[in-house]
Design a protein around this motif. Structure first.
Motif, PDB file in Angstrom:
ATOM      1  N   GLU A   1      -9.543   6.219 -14.497  1.00 30.58           N
ATOM      2  CA  GLU A   1      -8.184   5.938 -14.939  1.00 30.58           C
ATOM      3  C   GLU A   1      -7.227   5.925 -13.748  1.00 30.58           C
ATOM      4  OE1 GLU A   1      -8.365   7.931 -19.424  1.00 30.58           O
ATOM      5  OE2 GLU A   1      -7.843   9.171 -17.679  1.00 30.58           O
ATOM      6  N   LYS A   2      -7.470   6.805 -12.774  1.00 29.23           N
ATOM      7  CA  LYS A   2      -6.638   6.812 -11.572  1.00 29.23           C
ATOM      8  C   LYS A   2      -6.789   5.506 -10.797  1.00 29.23           C
ATOM      9  CE  LYS A   2      -6.500  11.817 -10.708  1.00 29.23           C
ATOM     10  NZ  LYS A   2      -6.922  12.892  -9.779  1.00 29.23           N
ATOM     11  N   ILE A   3      -8.023   5.036 -10.682  1.00 29.64           N
ATOM     12  CA  ILE A   3      -8.259   3.781  -9.967  1.00 29.64           C
ATOM     13  C   ILE A   3      -7.585   2.626 -10.689  1.00 29.64           C
ATOM     14  CG2 ILE A   3     -10.024   2.117  -9.317  1.00 29.64           C
ATOM     15  CD1 ILE A   3      -9.813   4.514  -7.459  1.00 29.64           C
ATOM     16  N   ALA A   4      -7.737   2.574 -12.007  1.00 31.27           N
ATOM     17  CA  ALA A   4      -7.098   1.511 -12.783  1.00 31.27           C
ATOM     18  C   ALA A   4      -5.584   1.584 -12.638  1.00 31.27           C
ATOM     19  CB  ALA A   4      -7.493   1.611 -14.254  1.00 31.27           C
ATOM     20  N   ARG A   5      -5.059   2.788 -12.632  1.00 24.28           N
ATOM     21  CA  ARG A   5      -3.621   2.968 -12.486  1.00 24.28           C
ATOM     22  C   ARG A   5      -3.154   2.508 -11.110  1.00 24.28           C
ATOM     23  NH1 ARG A   5       1.023   2.232 -14.460  1.00 24.28           N
ATOM     24  NH2 ARG A   5       2.662   3.600 -13.665  1.00 24.28           N
ATOM     25  N   ALA A   6      -3.924   2.816 -10.069  1.00 24.20           N
ATOM     26  CA  ALA A   6      -3.556   2.409  -8.713  1.00 24.20           C
ATOM     27  C   ALA A   6      -3.503   0.888  -8.605  1.00 24.20           C
ATOM     28  CB  ALA A   6      -4.546   2.986  -7.704  1.00 24.20           C
TER      29      ALA A   6
ATOM     30  N   ASP B   1       0.833  -1.205   0.000  1.00 30.07           N
ATOM     31  CA  ASP B   1       0.000   0.000   0.000  1.00 30.07           C
ATOM     32  C   ASP B   1       0.866   1.253   0.000  1.00 30.07           C
ATOM     33  OD1 ASP B   1      -2.283  -1.544   0.040  1.00 30.07           O
ATOM     34  OD2 ASP B   1      -2.640  -1.310   2.190  1.00 30.07           O
ATOM     35  N   ARG B   2       1.867   1.288   0.860  1.00 31.51           N
ATOM     36  CA  ARG B   2       2.726   2.474   0.936  1.00 31.51           C
ATOM     37  C   ARG B   2       3.547   2.659  -0.334  1.00 31.51           C
ATOM     38  NH1 ARG B   2       6.568   1.701   4.134  1.00 31.51           N
ATOM     39  NH2 ARG B   2       6.112  -0.400   4.934  1.00 31.51           N
ATOM     40  N   ALA B   3       4.037   1.559  -0.867  1.00 30.32           N
ATOM     41  CA  ALA B   3       4.822   1.646  -2.096  1.00 30.32           C
ATOM     42  C   ALA B   3       3.966   2.133  -3.256  1.00 30.32           C
ATOM     43  CB  ALA B   3       5.429   0.276  -2.422  1.00 30.32           C
ATOM     44  N   MET B   4       2.717   1.671  -3.308  1.00 36.34           N
ATOM     45  CA  MET B   4       1.800   2.113  -4.349  1.00 36.34           C
ATOM     46  C   MET B   4       1.554   3.619  -4.264  1.00 36.34           C
ATOM     47  SD  MET B   4      -2.247   1.174  -4.701  1.00 36.34           S
ATOM     48  CE  MET B   4      -2.545   1.999  -3.114  1.00 36.34           C
ATOM     49  N   VAL B   5       1.234   4.101  -3.076  1.00 38.46           N
ATOM     50  CA  VAL B   5       0.967   5.530  -2.895  1.00 38.46           C
ATOM     51  C   VAL B   5       2.197   6.361  -3.260  1.00 38.46           C
ATOM     52  CG1 VAL B   5       0.474   7.309  -1.164  1.00 38.46           C
ATOM     53  CG2 VAL B   5      -0.822   5.166  -1.160  1.00 38.46           C
ATOM     54  N   ALA B   6       3.378   5.888  -2.858  1.00 39.91           N
ATOM     55  CA  ALA B   6       4.610   6.610  -3.176  1.00 39.91           C
ATOM     56  C   ALA B   6       4.853   6.646  -4.680  1.00 39.91           C
ATOM     57  CB  ALA B   6       5.800   5.951  -2.464  1.00 39.91           C
ATOM     58  N   ARG B   7       4.622   5.532  -5.360  1.00 44.89           N
ATOM     59  CA  ARG B   7       4.832   5.482  -6.810  1.00 44.89           C
ATOM     60  C   ARG B   7       3.864   6.413  -7.536  1.00 44.89           C
ATOM     61  NH1 ARG B   7       6.617   1.257  -9.899  1.00 44.89           N
ATOM     62  NH2 ARG B   7       8.130   0.997  -8.202  1.00 44.89           N
ATOM     63  N   LEU B   8       2.621   6.441  -7.121  1.00 46.74           N
ATOM     64  CA  LEU B   8       1.640   7.326  -7.745  1.00 46.74           C
ATOM     65  C   LEU B   8       2.000   8.787  -7.504  1.00 46.74           C
ATOM     66  CD1 LEU B   8      -1.669   5.437  -6.850  1.00 46.74           C
ATOM     67  CD2 LEU B   8      -0.480   5.459  -9.056  1.00 46.74           C
ATOM     68  N   ALA B   9       2.503   9.093  -6.321  1.00 50.98           N
ATOM     69  CA  ALA B   9       2.916  10.467  -6.024  1.00 50.98           C
ATOM     70  C   ALA B   9       4.086  10.878  -6.903  1.00 50.98           C
ATOM     71  CB  ALA B   9       3.286  10.593  -4.548  1.00 50.98           C
ATOM     72  N   GLU B  10       4.984   9.934  -7.185  1.00 55.72           N
ATOM     73  CA  GLU B  10       6.130  10.223  -8.045  1.00 55.72           C
ATOM     74  C   GLU B  10       5.698  10.543  -9.471  1.00 55.72           C
ATOM     75  OE1 GLU B  10       8.562   6.785  -7.764  1.00 55.72           O
ATOM     76  OE2 GLU B  10       9.306   7.257  -5.736  1.00 55.72           O
ATOM     77  N   GLU B  11       4.563  10.006  -9.884  1.00 55.55           N
ATOM     78  CA  GLU B  11       4.080  10.248 -11.243  1.00 55.55           C
ATOM     79  C   GLU B  11       3.530  11.657 -11.405  1.00 55.55           C
ATOM     80  OE1 GLU B  11       1.383   7.162 -12.369  1.00 55.55           O
ATOM     81  OE2 GLU B  11       2.891   5.573 -12.197  1.00 55.55           O
ATOM     82  N   GLY B  12       3.233  12.308 -10.292  1.00 56.06           N
ATOM     83  CA  GLY B  12       2.862  13.717 -10.296  1.00 56.06           C
ATOM     84  C   GLY B  12       1.709  14.059 -11.219  1.00 56.06           C
TER      85      GLY B  12
ATOM     86  N   ALA C   1       1.231  13.574 -14.315  1.00 57.04           N
ATOM     87  CA  ALA C   1       0.792  12.510 -15.227  1.00 57.04           C
ATOM     88  C   ALA C   1      -0.342  11.702 -14.602  1.00 57.04           C
ATOM     89  CB  ALA C   1       1.959  11.593 -15.576  1.00 57.04           C
ATOM     90  N   PHE C   2      -0.289  11.516 -13.290  1.00 48.93           N
ATOM     91  CA  PHE C   2      -1.353  10.800 -12.594  1.00 48.93           C
ATOM     92  C   PHE C   2      -2.518  11.726 -12.272  1.00 48.93           C
ATOM     93  CE2 PHE C   2      -3.285   9.409  -8.534  1.00 48.93           C
ATOM     94  CZ  PHE C   2      -3.803   8.196  -8.948  1.00 48.93           C
ATOM     95  N   GLU C   3      -2.228  12.911 -11.802  1.00 51.96           N
ATOM     96  CA  GLU C   3      -3.283  13.840 -11.398  1.00 51.96           C
ATOM     97  C   GLU C   3      -4.169  14.253 -12.556  1.00 51.96           C
ATOM     98  OE1 GLU C   3      -4.140  14.604  -8.431  1.00 51.96           O
ATOM     99  OE2 GLU C   3      -2.503  13.449  -7.542  1.00 51.96           O
ATOM    100  N   SER C   4      -3.643  14.234 -13.763  1.00 55.04           N
ATOM    101  CA  SER C   4      -4.419  14.657 -14.929  1.00 55.04           C
ATOM    102  C   SER C   4      -5.375  13.572 -15.430  1.00 55.04           C
ATOM    103  CB  SER C   4      -3.480  15.071 -16.062  1.00 55.04           C
ATOM    104  OG  SER C   4      -2.690  13.975 -16.500  1.00 55.04           O
TER     105      SER C   4
END
Length: 230
Positions: free
Chosen positions: A94-99, A73-84, A86-89
């Motif tokens: 799509e965000k759920i699928a990406r998570a 869970d923590r690694a997932m959240v950190a990876r999504l945050a790193e995408e900045g 690209a993820f927020e847009s």
């Protein structure tokens, strides 16, 4: 050794050490299962003595298998945050699928260990701990996607996503296609089906009624009350 994701836990709480122990033990789990032997071999690889292991995971190998879910869970959240951006847009679906995809990608090197963990848990009745872990995972996904709901949608969204994630996980366990294309296609279909079903029910009221109880219980367990959902 796999790089550890940034931890959202306070420094000094031994989370980093526990992560290191987990990642050293996981390769051995593929061969020895979630056993004391795997724990001993992993501890040796990571340079931990038996006394240190006893402090890091007082519950032994069972506690370390629980920590796998926390780490993912923590690694997932950190990876999504790193995408900045690209993820927020992305759109919410799509965000759920990406998570979901990111979490499964992080677990891919340890798929055999995940399989053994699921098989071990299948032999036991659904536990408070299992509910708590499932709730934390889908809650982390929705929060990463920007959801801050506190009404009945909180439970319906997490209940629906739990079903999507669980079914996708089962497909992923046996997916040997390049880039897990089969899993990706299945995930897209499941999300589409859930959204279509949700649109048929005004306000998701019925979905909320169906999904609310187990996740209300999990939320109460998280808060330490341990009371059953009404």
């Amino acid at each position: 050794m796999t790089d550890l994701p940034p931890s959202d836990q306070p420094l000094g709480d031994q989370t980093a050490e526990r992560d290191a122990l987990l990642l050293a033990v996981l390769p051995h789990v593929a061969f020895d299962g979630w056993t004391r032997q795997a724990l001993r071999l992993g501890a040796e690889d990571a340079g931990f003595g038996l006394d240190e292991v006893a402090v890091l995971v007082p519950g032994g190998i069972a506690a370390l298998s629980d920590h796998l879910h926390d780490w993912a869970d923590r690694a997932m959240v950190a990876r999504l945050a790193e995408e900045g951006e690209a993820f927020e847009s992305l759109r919410v679906r799509e965000k759920i699928a990406r998570a979901v995809t990111v979490r499964l990608d992080l677990l891919l090197p340890y798929r055999d260990a995940v399989r053994r963990d699921l098989a071990r848990r299948a032999l036991r009745p659904l536990s408070r701990r299992g509910l708590h872990q499932l709730h934390r995972t889908v809650d982390a996904m929705w929060r990463a996607a920007g959801d801050r709901s506190t009404d009945i949608n909180y439970y319906s969204k997490r209940g629906l996503l739990a079903g999507v994630y669980a079914s996708t996980l089962l497909v992923w366990l046996d997916d040997r296609s390049e880039g897990q294309e089969i899993t990706g296609a299945f995930l897209e279909r499941r999300i589409g089906e859930v959204l279509a079903f949700g649109r048929q029910i005004s306000g998701l009221k019925r979905l909320g009624d169906l999904a609310e109880a187990p996740f209300r219980l999990a939320a109460r367990l998280r808060e330490g009350r341990g009371a059953a959902a009404p």
